[in-house]
Design a protein around this motif. Structure first.
Motif: not given
Ligand SMILES: Cc1cc2nc3c(=O)[nH]c(=O)nc-3n(C[C@H](O)[C@H](O)[C@H](O)COP(=O)(O)OP(=O)(O)OC[C@H]3O[C@@H](n4cnc5c(N)ncnc54)[C@H](O)[C@@H]3O)c2cc1C
Ligand SMILES: Cc1cc2nc3c(=O)[nH]c(=O)nc-3n(C[C@H](O)[C@H](O)[C@H](O)COP(=O)(O)OP(=O)(O)OC[C@H]3O[C@@H](n4cnc5c(N)ncnc54)[C@H](O)[C@@H]3O)c2cc1C
Lengths: 261, 320
Positions: B208, B233, B247, B266, B270-271
């Motif tokens: 994200r 992610s 993904q 983050s 699940q990731h």
């Molecule tokens: C049943 C189920 C299955 C799932 N399966 C998967 C799966 O297969 N894969 C998966 O990934 N997720 C899965 N998820 C979702 C998972 O729970 C998280 O919601 C997801 O992984 C979050 O993605 P993220 O880390 O990109 O986003 P976020 O959790 O929003 O994290 C974003 C991170 O980016 C950082 N950030 C923001 N801006 C910057 C910047 N400019 N520079 C540096 N860092 C920055 C923030 O500090 C934060 O730590 C699943 C969820 C469920 C309930």
């Protein structure tokens, strides 16, 4: 004619909790909260949408699991399913995928069905094989891992996004479908839904209701055996630096030291 | 020595790497007999022979492409009956697992899915699984019937081991159920020219924090400087910034590369489930408290828009 949909839902330990094994190397369910496997919420959602689009349909949710697994059924009922079946028996403890598929198939047959909808995988065992096994046992088409699904005139259609290609699939009912988490967000139970769920029927069946012998399931009947379960050693703490203008270069230095560059 | 059936994953005769890994593992428990089905099946023989297949059973029919899964189960069952193997090994793709499961049921056997290692034991093959988002490792066996085991990509190093690889035509009669699920259209995935995500030695992922589809070019540039695959992610995928096929995680691909670089991710459970077994883990995240830092060998607390381009430039200049 009414479309009878059975949704198979699993009660699993919360993935964000401290999941571990009991002494007999089955999943320890006492120390961790359980819930409806999040991936089965997608199955419930698709069942409800298919039912809404049909003239007349009934959605039954089915779980095989311990007493607490009723929680998973309640959640599905509060989302909008019509009724629930709980298969519960002390002899089920330790059942593997082959055994689970036997119990599910017998229960689905007893319940009566036109369409079975499952999740893509459970969030604990993550086998992703139960829907295929149930289809094999029932002798009906498997239309699995769909990211899009619809039912019309006794035909189920869907899209399966595989590694090498995206496929459009089609089969006649009765059939077994499984849906992925790409199939569409699952609805949240409304307050009304939660209240209504309390009055919906939950049937309890045991092995004798399904003509299954104790030796066919549980640890005794299992086709697989876990000999060891060991917690992975925690990773040793790595180096963490704060970027003060040179973070990218420092990281490159690390990658070079590890021979990645 | 006992024979071991190995189901071949190939695209028009080009054998995919997980099958070659499987042949390496198969040799620990017996003599590999490969089963290759569909278009180009016979073309797989040379590669399979180079990697230890003593025999290659092949069969092509339009059913394999026109109907889902069951025709392949029928064929694998025919091979099973022809060979009477000591074990059946199948690559752990979504389809591979479904084929293996239905075969296991038909032949009265247990199945172990997603093994990450395989050894010969006194009482048959012992499979290692990495479970609960890779926080536990288990060792399991199939104790009834002929062990059917599916093995994840990157579970073994590919080793060449020349063998006869004699091609034999498999005779298959399809069951009545084989034509139950029709494939009415197929759109092949376009190649990006980058390595396959599950097979890549290095994976560079964005989450994200990448904040937009257009910004994924920063992630791609880093990946290209390292010859890496690109991952994402679910948050990035759900936002429509990158295709679902990329993904990484529980409901995406599970990867186990030599190096995993997580940018703006983050580290939700699940990731982690899909990347925790990577050999070396690196993260760039502006939040020092992000859970991903619990896993890293090296982490940079910083803005990925500063750190990643600088890293890419530095890699390019070091590589010359
Ligand atoms: C049943 C189920 C299955 C799932 N399966 C998967 C799966 O297969 N894969 C998966 O990934 N997720 C899965 N998820 C979702 C998972 O729970 C998280 O919601 C997801 O992984 C979050 O993605 P993220 O880390 O990109 O986003 P976020 O959790 O929003 O994290 C974003 C991170 O980016 C950082 N950030 C923001 N801006 C910057 C910047 N400019 N520079 C540096 N860092 C920055 C923030 O500090 C934060 O730590 C699943 C969820 C469920 C309930
Ligand atoms: C870490 C771990 C590893 C395991 N490994 C193996 C293994 O290698 N081989 C093996 O035979 N067993 C294994 N098991 C046991 C297996 O998880 C259970 O038998 C389980 O009930 C069925 O398999 P699954 O959870 O993998 O289901 P999946 O095939 O992943 O589930 C797919 C769908 O099937 C339905 N479903 C599955 N179980 C139930 C249920 N109890 N009630 C209702 N619906 C259900 C749900 O719709 C679910 O979304 C393992 C269990 C754990 C916890």
């Amino acid at each position: 004619m009414s479309l009878r949909i059975v949704v198979t839902v699993k009660y699993v330990p919360d993935a964000t909790g401290d999941r571990h094994f009991a002494d007999d190397l089955t999943v320890d369910r006492d120390d961790v909260d359980g819930l409806l496997s999040e991936l089965d919420e997608y199955a419930v959602e698709q069942a409800l949408q298919i039912a809404e689009d049909a003239d007349d349909a009934e959605v039954t949710v089915l779980t095989v699991g311990p007493e607490d697994a009723k929680d998973a059924l309640r959640k599905a009922l509060s989302m909008g399913a019509d009724k629930a079946i709980h298969v519960e028996d002390d002899d089920l403890h330790g059942t593997d995928a082959i055994g689970t598929s036997l119990v599910l198939a017998k229960a689905i047959e007893k319940a009566g069905y036109d369409l079975v909808i499952s999740g893509m995988a459970s969030t604990d065992g993550t086998g992703g094989i139960v829907p295929a096994l149930v289809a094999e046992r029932l002798g009906v088409p498997q239309v699995t891992l769909l990211s899009e699904v619809s039912v019309e005139d006794s035909t189920v259609k869907g899209r399966r996004d595989g590694d090498a290609a995206s496929e459009q699939l089609e089969a006649s009912l009765p059939a077994v479908v499984s849906v992925t988490d790409q199939s569409g967000e699952a609805r949240y139970p409304s307050f009304k839904g939660i209240m209504a769920a309390k009055k919906k029927p939950v049937e309890s069946w045991d092995l004798s209701d399904l003509d299954i012998e104790a030796e066919e399931v549980g640890l005794e009947g299992a086709f697989t055996k876990v000999d060891e379960a060991n917690e992975r050693p925690a990773r040793t703490a790595g180096t963490i630096v704060k970027d003060e203008g040179e973070g990218g270069k420092q990281l490159a230095e690390f990658l070079a030291s590890q021979k990645f560059i | 020595m006992a024979e071991v059936l190995v189901y071949v994953d190939h695209v028009d005769g080009a054998v995919r790497k997980p099958t070659l890994e499987l042949l390496t593992l198969a040799r620990r428990v017996g003599e590999p007999v490969a089963v290759a089905l569909g278009n180009g099946a016979a073309d797989t023989a040379a590669t399979l022979a180079e990697h230890g297949a003593v025999k290659v059973l092949t069969h092509d029919a339009s059913e394999y492409a026109d109907y889902l899964v069951v025709p392949k189960v029928d064929a694998l069952q025919a091979a099973y009956e022809a060979v009477s193997p000591a074990a059946v090994l199948v690559p752990s793709s979504a389809e591979g697992k479904e084929i293996a499961a239905r075969l296991a049921l038909r032949i009265g056997s247990g199945i172990i899915t997603d093994a990450v290692d395989l050894e010969a034991g006194d009482e048959g093959p012992v499979a290692t699984q990495s479970v609960f988002a890779a926080s536990f490792t288990t060792k399991s066996r199939v104790i009834k019937g002929t062990p059917v085991i599916t093995v994840k990509p990157n579970s073994a190093a590919v080793e060449a081991a020349p063998a006869a690889g004699a091609v034999e035509a498999l005779s298959v009669s399809f069951s009545e159920k084989a034509t139950g699920t029709k494939v009415t259209a197929r759109t092949p995935r376009e190649s990006t020219g980058r390595p396959e995500l599950t097979e890549a030695a290095i994976v560079v992922s964005g989450g994200r924090g990448v904040n937009g589809a257009e910004n994924f070019s920063i992630i791609e540039a880093l990946a290209d400087s390292l010859g890496a695959a690109v991952g994402a992610s679910r948050a990035a995928v759900d936002a429509g910034w990158y295709p679902h096929t990329n993904q990484v995680g529980q409901t995406g691909k599970s990867v186990s590369p030599q190096l995993y670089i997580a940018n703006g991710i983050s580290g939700a459970i699940q990731h982690r489930a899909g990347m925790q077994t990577s050999k070396t883990i690196v993260a760039v995240n502006k939040d020092a408290e992000a859970p991903i830092f619990e896993l890293v060998d090296y982490g940079v607390v910083g803005d990925l828009f500063d750190v990643v381009p600088q890293l890419t430039e530095e890699i390019k200049s070091r590589k010359g």
